[in-house]
Design a protein around this motif. Structure first.
Motif, PDB file in Angstrom:
ATOM      1  N   ALA A 360       5.785  21.604 -15.179  1.00 10.57           N
ATOM      2  CA  ALA A 360       6.717  22.093 -16.202  1.00 10.57           C
ATOM      3  C   ALA A 360       7.558  20.938 -16.734  1.00 10.57           C
ATOM      4  CB  ALA A 360       7.614  23.184 -15.612  1.00 10.57           C
ATOM      5  N   PHE A 361       8.028  20.105 -15.818  1.00  9.34           N
ATOM      6  CA  PHE A 361       8.866  18.985 -16.247  1.00  9.34           C
ATOM      7  C   PHE A 361       8.062  18.017 -17.113  1.00  9.34           C
ATOM      8  CE2 PHE A 361      11.369  15.182 -16.097  1.00  9.34           C
ATOM      9  CZ  PHE A 361      12.656  15.670 -16.151  1.00  9.34           C
ATOM     10  N   ALA A 362       6.820  17.760 -16.687  1.00  9.58           N
ATOM     11  CA  ALA A 362       5.961  16.860 -17.476  1.00  9.58           C
ATOM     12  C   ALA A 362       5.785  17.406 -18.891  1.00  9.58           C
ATOM     13  CB  ALA A 362       4.599  16.699 -16.790  1.00  9.58           C
ATOM     14  N   ASN A 363       5.580  18.707 -18.998  1.00 14.31           N
ATOM     15  CA  ASN A 363       5.346  19.293 -20.317  1.00 14.31           C
ATOM     16  C   ASN A 363       6.596  19.294 -21.190  1.00 14.31           C
ATOM     17  OD1 ASN A 363       2.674  19.784 -19.877  1.00 14.31           O
ATOM     18  ND2 ASN A 363       2.957  21.883 -19.203  1.00 14.31           N
ATOM     19  N   VAL A 364       7.724  19.624 -20.588  1.00 17.32           N
ATOM     20  CA  VAL A 364       8.896  19.808 -21.441  1.00 17.32           C
ATOM     21  C   VAL A 364       9.641  18.504 -21.718  1.00 17.32           C
ATOM     22  CG1 VAL A 364       9.196  22.186 -20.712  1.00 17.32           C
ATOM     23  CG2 VAL A 364      10.513  20.398 -19.584  1.00 17.32           C
ATOM     24  N   VAL A 365       9.467  17.507 -20.847  1.00 14.51           N
ATOM     25  CA  VAL A 365      10.226  16.276 -21.042  1.00 14.51           C
ATOM     26  C   VAL A 365       9.329  15.089 -21.398  1.00 14.51           C
ATOM     27  CG1 VAL A 365      11.835  14.649 -19.976  1.00 14.51           C
ATOM     28  CG2 VAL A 365      12.032  17.080 -19.489  1.00 14.51           C
ATOM     29  N   ASN A 366       8.187  14.974 -20.736  1.00 11.62           N
ATOM     30  CA  ASN A 366       7.370  13.770 -20.906  1.00 11.62           C
ATOM     31  C   ASN A 366       6.152  13.975 -21.802  1.00 11.62           C
ATOM     32  OD1 ASN A 366       9.119  12.398 -19.258  1.00 11.62           O
ATOM     33  ND2 ASN A 366       7.884  12.644 -17.425  1.00 11.62           N
ATOM     34  N   GLY A 367       5.876  15.186 -22.223  1.00  9.22           N
ATOM     35  CA  GLY A 367       4.722  15.433 -23.076  1.00  9.22           C
ATOM     36  C   GLY A 367       5.049  15.131 -24.532  1.00  9.22           C
ATOM     37  N   THR A 368       4.035  14.762 -25.304  1.00 13.39           N
ATOM     38  CA  THR A 368       4.304  14.445 -26.711  1.00 13.39           C
ATOM     39  C   THR A 368       4.644  15.701 -27.518  1.00 13.39           C
ATOM     40  OG1 THR A 368       1.923  14.464 -27.014  1.00 13.39           O
ATOM     41  CG2 THR A 368       3.005  12.327 -27.001  1.00 13.39           C
ATOM     42  N   ALA A 369       4.305  16.877 -26.986  1.00 12.19           N
ATOM     43  CA  ALA A 369       4.690  18.102 -27.681  1.00 12.19           C
ATOM     44  C   ALA A 369       6.061  18.583 -27.217  1.00 12.19           C
ATOM     45  CB  ALA A 369       3.645  19.189 -27.449  1.00 12.19           C
ATOM     46  N   SER A 370       6.681  17.855 -26.295  1.00 10.85           N
ATOM     47  CA  SER A 370       7.987  18.298 -25.795  1.00 10.85           C
ATOM     48  C   SER A 370       9.068  18.007 -26.826  1.00 10.85           C
ATOM     49  CB  SER A 370       8.322  17.582 -24.489  1.00 10.85           C
ATOM     50  OG  SER A 370       8.987  16.360 -24.749  1.00 10.85           O
ATOM     51  N   TRP A 371      10.179  18.693 -26.667  1.00  8.97           N
ATOM     52  CA  TRP A 371      11.300  18.469 -27.573  1.00  8.97           C
ATOM     53  C   TRP A 371      12.106  17.248 -27.202  1.00  8.97           C
ATOM     54  CZ3 TRP A 371      13.667  24.031 -28.210  1.00  8.97           C
ATOM     55  CH2 TRP A 371      12.709  24.846 -28.848  1.00  8.97           C
ATOM     56  N   VAL A 372      11.820  16.685 -26.054  1.00  7.66           N
ATOM     57  CA  VAL A 372      12.628  15.556 -25.570  1.00  7.66           C
ATOM     58  C   VAL A 372      11.945  14.232 -25.912  1.00  7.66           C
ATOM     59  CG1 VAL A 372      13.723  14.520 -23.543  1.00  7.66           C
ATOM     60  CG2 VAL A 372      13.618  17.022 -23.768  1.00  7.66           C
ATOM     61  N   LEU A 373      10.715  14.045 -25.450  1.00  5.69           N
ATOM     62  CA  LEU A 373      10.028  12.771 -25.695  1.00  5.69           C
ATOM     63  C   LEU A 373       9.884  12.467 -27.185  1.00  5.69           C
ATOM     64  CD1 LEU A 373       8.416  10.331 -24.531  1.00  5.69           C
ATOM     65  CD2 LEU A 373       6.368  11.680 -24.946  1.00  5.69           C
ATOM     66  N   THR A 374       9.595  13.497 -27.972  1.00  2.00           N
ATOM     67  CA  THR A 374       9.375  13.253 -29.404  1.00  2.00           C
ATOM     68  C   THR A 374      10.608  12.609 -30.050  1.00  2.00           C
ATOM     69  OG1 THR A 374       9.894  15.581 -29.651  1.00  2.00           O
ATOM     70  CG2 THR A 374       7.605  14.959 -29.921  1.00  2.00           C
ATOM     71  N   ASP A 375      11.779  13.031 -29.593  1.00  2.00           N
ATOM     72  CA  ASP A 375      13.006  12.427 -30.132  1.00  2.00           C
ATOM     73  C   ASP A 375      13.092  10.942 -29.775  1.00  2.00           C
ATOM     74  OD1 ASP A 375      13.956  14.813 -31.208  1.00  2.00           O
ATOM     75  OD2 ASP A 375      15.004  15.363 -29.364  1.00  2.00           O
ATOM     76  N   ASP A 376      12.753  10.630 -28.528  1.00  2.00           N
ATOM     77  CA  ASP A 376      12.821   9.234 -28.105  1.00  2.00           C
ATOM     78  C   ASP A 376      11.812   8.385 -28.881  1.00  2.00           C
ATOM     79  OD1 ASP A 376      14.833   9.369 -26.034  1.00  2.00           O
ATOM     80  OD2 ASP A 376      13.390  10.512 -24.857  1.00  2.00           O
ATOM     81  N   LEU A 377      10.613   8.912 -29.078  1.00  2.00           N
ATOM     82  CA  LEU A 377       9.590   8.142 -29.803  1.00  2.00           C
ATOM     83  C   LEU A 377      10.030   7.877 -31.236  1.00  2.00           C
ATOM     84  CD1 LEU A 377       6.293   9.826 -28.517  1.00  2.00           C
ATOM     85  CD2 LEU A 377       7.385   7.737 -27.708  1.00  2.00           C
ATOM     86  N   GLU A 378      10.651   8.885 -31.840  1.00  2.00           N
ATOM     87  CA  GLU A 378      11.140   8.717 -33.207  1.00  2.00           C
ATOM     88  C   GLU A 378      12.186   7.593 -33.263  1.00  2.00           C
ATOM     89  OE1 GLU A 378      10.392   9.775 -36.151  1.00  2.00           O
ATOM     90  OE2 GLU A 378      12.181   9.108 -37.238  1.00  2.00           O
ATOM     91  N   VAL A 379      13.054   7.570 -32.264  1.00  3.02           N
ATOM     92  CA  VAL A 379      14.114   6.561 -32.321  1.00  3.02           C
ATOM     93  C   VAL A 379      13.568   5.164 -32.006  1.00  3.02           C
ATOM     94  CG1 VAL A 379      15.218   6.451 -30.023  1.00  3.02           C
ATOM     95  CG2 VAL A 379      16.628   6.526 -32.077  1.00  3.02           C
ATOM     96  N   TYR A 380      12.547   5.068 -31.128  1.00  2.33           N
ATOM     97  CA  TYR A 380      11.939   3.746 -30.893  1.00  2.33           C
ATOM     98  C   TYR A 380      11.395   3.199 -32.218  1.00  2.33           C
ATOM     99  CZ  TYR A 380      11.495   5.231 -25.941  1.00  2.33           C
ATOM    100  OH  TYR A 380      11.702   5.692 -24.673  1.00  2.33           O
ATOM    101  N   GLU A 381      10.752   4.067 -32.978  1.00  4.68           N
ATOM    102  CA  GLU A 381      10.135   3.594 -34.220  1.00  4.68           C
ATOM    103  C   GLU A 381      11.209   3.217 -35.245  1.00  4.68           C
ATOM    104  OE1 GLU A 381       5.867   5.771 -33.500  1.00  4.68           O
ATOM    105  OE2 GLU A 381       6.665   5.637 -35.537  1.00  4.68           O
ATOM    106  N   ARG A 382      12.305   3.955 -35.251  1.00  5.57           N
ATOM    107  CA  ARG A 382      13.402   3.574 -36.166  1.00  5.57           C
ATOM    108  C   ARG A 382      13.987   2.225 -35.762  1.00  5.57           C
ATOM    109  NH1 ARG A 382      16.961   8.921 -37.710  1.00  5.57           N
ATOM    110  NH2 ARG A 382      15.203  10.370 -37.877  1.00  5.57           N
ATOM    111  N   VAL A 383      14.140   2.015 -34.457  1.00  8.08           N
ATOM    112  CA  VAL A 383      14.669   0.740 -33.977  1.00  8.08           C
ATOM    113  C   VAL A 383      13.727  -0.390 -34.389  1.00  8.08           C
ATOM    114  CG1 VAL A 383      15.111  -0.621 -31.886  1.00  8.08           C
ATOM    115  CG2 VAL A 383      15.988   1.708 -32.049  1.00  8.08           C
ATOM    116  N   GLN A 384      12.438  -0.186 -34.193  1.00  7.88           N
ATOM    117  CA  GLN A 384      11.477  -1.232 -34.528  1.00  7.88           C
ATOM    118  C   GLN A 384      11.516  -1.538 -36.027  1.00  7.88           C
ATOM    119  OE1 GLN A 384       9.692  -2.596 -31.879  1.00  7.88           O
ATOM    120  NE2 GLN A 384       9.096  -4.244 -33.259  1.00  7.88           N
ATOM    121  N   ARG A 385      11.651  -0.503 -36.834  1.00  6.55           N
ATOM    122  CA  ARG A 385      11.755  -0.740 -38.286  1.00  6.55           C
ATOM    123  C   ARG A 385      13.022  -1.524 -38.605  1.00  6.55           C
ATOM    124  NH1 ARG A 385       9.656   4.476 -38.977  1.00  6.55           N
ATOM    125  NH2 ARG A 385      11.633   5.423 -39.597  1.00  6.55           N
ATOM    126  N   GLY A 386      14.089  -1.230 -37.850  1.00  5.68           N
ATOM    127  CA  GLY A 386      15.338  -1.974 -38.050  1.00  5.68           C
ATOM    128  C   GLY A 386      15.173  -3.456 -37.751  1.00  5.68           C
TER     129      GLY A 386
END
Ligand code: FES
Ligand SMILES: [Fe+2]
Length: 438
Positions: A360-386
């Motif tokens: 459950a934890f893997a799915n909700v926090v570490n999975g790419t369909a989770s609401w948590v990891l997707t936010d982090d990935l988005e911010v990594y890409e914004r940082v890299q663009r910066g």
């Protein structure tokens, strides 16, 4: 030497700021592959993935594709997955069991130790057979069942390298009754368009969840409360975790964050609800506690379960979390592209439902369909663009700078829970690796 001599590199990493090129310059990335990923101990996986002779899995060491295999003599070997003939990758599978690795191009075959076993049209190479084979990582070592390798002939021992971070692995393994963990369910992979360091800098960052994860915090606050102990739903862990990400500032500031000489670090647990951590009053957890106590005694079981660490970082490629048994390995592909392999570990001698929490934890926090990891990935890409903007040269890593505290066990602790001490520690050892021998 060339463009990146010691002085030039030292200019890029200052006590409270780092030059953007450290994350965005392809030439620096090339140097990292040689001097950081070509030298440091890298975690590759767990011995349960190669239980029997011939069991193997494929992974990476920096950009080197490698095969981790159990040899006939019981040792674990790490072979560069590149044919000695004309360079084809020899093994294309993610895992399996084999007597020989046979190259798909011209059929050269290698034994489990990487020695060339046979080649078609052998007479054309008379006498050369014994000299050819798969390149093997010169150093392989295990700590508490986790497999590490280094591409360098010499360097610190694995235990020296881990230092006080051994305690994080001990915490992970000691929680399993009988000390038995196994990787279950294969490997989950996701890539992001950002530098490999961004993941390691995120996982101990107590200042980001309230912002990056604000939308999921808001949703979780509006969700029905989790069921009482023993009557929880599969998704309750998600609700609890997301609500915790919205904890008040004072909670984050009170969390401990520690670093070690080789850039490793770990974060204390910030969960203060009645049980994110599968505890208190839950009948499954009570049964698990009883099974652990049967192995180690009640006092030791209490001590083990009383350790509350959240993420641990093993620099330069690993992040793991003992309470839900998640392990992530970051593999650099290019200066602005990384892939993360995620593993879930099962405690073999615990009640089966304990693994349900892991999944459950893997799915909700570490999975790419989770609401948590997707936010982090988005911010990594914004940082890299910066970073690709040239108008601003530096990024700031100064939160808590000057307030770091030396601890008796050789660690350094941040003056507050949201200190960026762990990034400063990572950058310090980065500079050590990058300038060693320069
Ligand atoms: S490249 Fe492997 S056998 Fe020719
Ligand atoms: Fe996050």
């Amino acid at each position: 030497m060339g463009a990146f001599d010691r002085e030039r590199l030292a200019m890029l990493v200052q006590p409270d700021r780092v030059h953007r090129s450290v994350y965005s310059d392809p030439a620096i990335f090339e140097l990292e592959m040689e001097r950081v990923f070509g030298y440091a101990w890298l975690i590759l996986g767990h011995e349960s993935q190669v239980r029997h002779a011939g069991d193997y899995f494929t992974t990476r060491m920096g950009r080197e594709p490698v095969i981790v295999v159990r040899h006939d003599d019981g040792s674990v070997r790490v072979l560069v997955n590149r044919c000695a003939h004309r360079g084809s990758m020899v093994c294309a599978e993610g895992r399996g069991n084999t007597e020989r690795f046979v190259c798909p191009y011209h059929g050269w075959s290698y034994d489990r130790g990487g020695r060339l076993h046979a080649m078609p049209f052998e007479s054309g190479y008379a006498g050369k057979l014994g000299e050819l084979g798969l390149h093997a990582a010169p150093r392989v070592a295990l700590y508490r069942g986790f497999i590490f390798a280094s591409l360098a002939e010499s360097g610190p021992s694995l235990e020296d390298f881990l230092g006080p971070a051994c305690a994080s692995f001990d915490d992970l393994v000691d929680r399993a009754p009988g000390g038995e963990l196994e990787v279950t369910g294969g490997v989950f992979k996701h890539a992001y368009n950002g530098n490999w360091k961004l993941m390691l800098e995120n996982h101990l960052d107590g200042a980001h969840p309230a912002w990056v994860h604000a939308s999921s915090v808001a949703v979780a606050r509006g969700a029905p409360d989790p069921g009482p102990p023993g009557e929880e739903h599969y998704y309750d862990i998600a609700v609890r975790q997301m609500r915790q990400n919205g904890a008040p500032d004072a909670v984050w500031e009170a969390v401990g964050v520690w670093t070690t000489r080789f850039g490793h670090g770990y974060l204390g647990d910030y969960h203060n609800d009645d049980r994110l951590v599968v505890g208190l009053g839950n009948p499954v957890f009570a049964e698990y506690h009883r099974m652990l106590a049967a192995k180690v005694g009640e006092a030791e079981a209490k001590r083990i379960l009383g350790v509350t660490l959240w993420n641990s970082i093993i620099y330069p490629n690993c992040s793991f979390m003992s309470q839900f048994r998640q392990l992530r390995i970051v593999h650099p592909l290019a200066v602005d592209r990384s892939v993360v392999y995620t593993y879930s570990l099962r405690m073999k001698q615990a009640p089966p439902q304990m693994f349900r929490d892991t999944v459950a934890f893997a799915n909700v926090v570490n999975g790419t369909a989770s609401w948590v990891l997707t936010d982090d990935l988005e911010v990594y890409e914004r940082v890299q663009r910066g970073f690709s903007s040239g108008a601003v040269e530096w990024l700031n890593i100064g939160r808590g700078h000057g307030r770091d505290v030396d601890e008796p066990d050789g660690t350094r602790r941040g003056g507050t829970g949201t200190s960026e001490i762990y990034i400063r520690a990572q950058m310090r050892v980065w500079l050590d690796y990058m300038t060693a021998g320069a």
